[in-house]
Scaffold this motif. Structure first.
Motif, PDB file in Angstrom:
ATOM      1  N   ILE A 104       6.990   9.462 -23.432  1.00 36.77           N
ATOM      2  CA  ILE A 104       6.667  10.084 -24.725  1.00 36.77           C
ATOM      3  C   ILE A 104       6.063   8.990 -25.598  1.00 36.77           C
ATOM      4  O   ILE A 104       6.762   8.125 -26.105  1.00 36.77           O
ATOM      5  N   TYR A 107       4.904  13.457 -19.076  1.00 41.96           N
ATOM      6  CA  TYR A 107       6.308  13.668 -19.422  1.00 41.96           C
ATOM      7  C   TYR A 107       6.810  14.995 -18.845  1.00 41.96           C
ATOM      8  O   TYR A 107       7.871  15.056 -18.237  1.00 41.96           O
ATOM      9  N   LEU A 143       1.978  14.208 -23.005  1.00 44.80           N
ATOM     10  CA  LEU A 143       2.952  15.230 -22.625  1.00 44.80           C
ATOM     11  C   LEU A 143       2.801  15.721 -21.191  1.00 44.80           C
ATOM     12  O   LEU A 143       3.789  16.094 -20.567  1.00 44.80           O
TER      13      LEU A 143
END
Length: 133
Positions: A11, A61, A58
């Motif tokens: 992140i 992640y 993202l």
């Protein structure tokens, strides 16, 4: 599966260009993975403090999140909230994870919504103006 610190390092953040203002950032994404929890839609809203999220990080992640076997939707929501809250340290954060399934022609909706804020932060007028999910 990565260790917690390695996962959270996925992140990425950067400096808030308008830290003198209260404003809301909204991000939405579809998550895939464990069938008992995913696919599900993630809706994340936050009022940044010092940091903002780099949305481009993202995908990596979420790929890691999708490898985790969760017991239920609530467990996944808590883990996501803890990760975002830890890395962003926002003034206010609201996260919703919801799943729609069709079972024998009946649509079922399962949702977990979590919220947190810094102890001394309060901008009720801003939050009240937000549209409901």
């Amino acid at each position: 599966m990565l260790e917690i610190f390695e996962r959270r390092n996925l992140i990425e953040t950067e400096a808030n260009p308008g830290s003198q203002f209260d404003y809301v950032v909204t991000l939405q994404s579809e998550l895939r993975g464990a069938q008992n929890v995913f696919p599900a839609r993630l809706s994340l809203r936050y009022v940044p403090d010092r940091l903002i999220l780099k949305p481009g990080c993202l995908a990596t992640y979420f790929q890691e999140i999708e490898t985790i076997e969760f017991v239920n939707l609530e467990q996944a929501a808590v883990l996501l909230m803890e990760d975002f809250n830890n890395e962003l340290v926002p003034r206010w954060i609201n996260m919703r994870l919801d799943k729609h399934t069709a079972d024998n022609g009946t649509v079922q909706h399962h949702e977990a919504t979590l919220e947190d804020r810094q102890p001394r932060w309060n901008n009720a007028r801003l939050i009240e103006r937000l549209e409901r999910y």
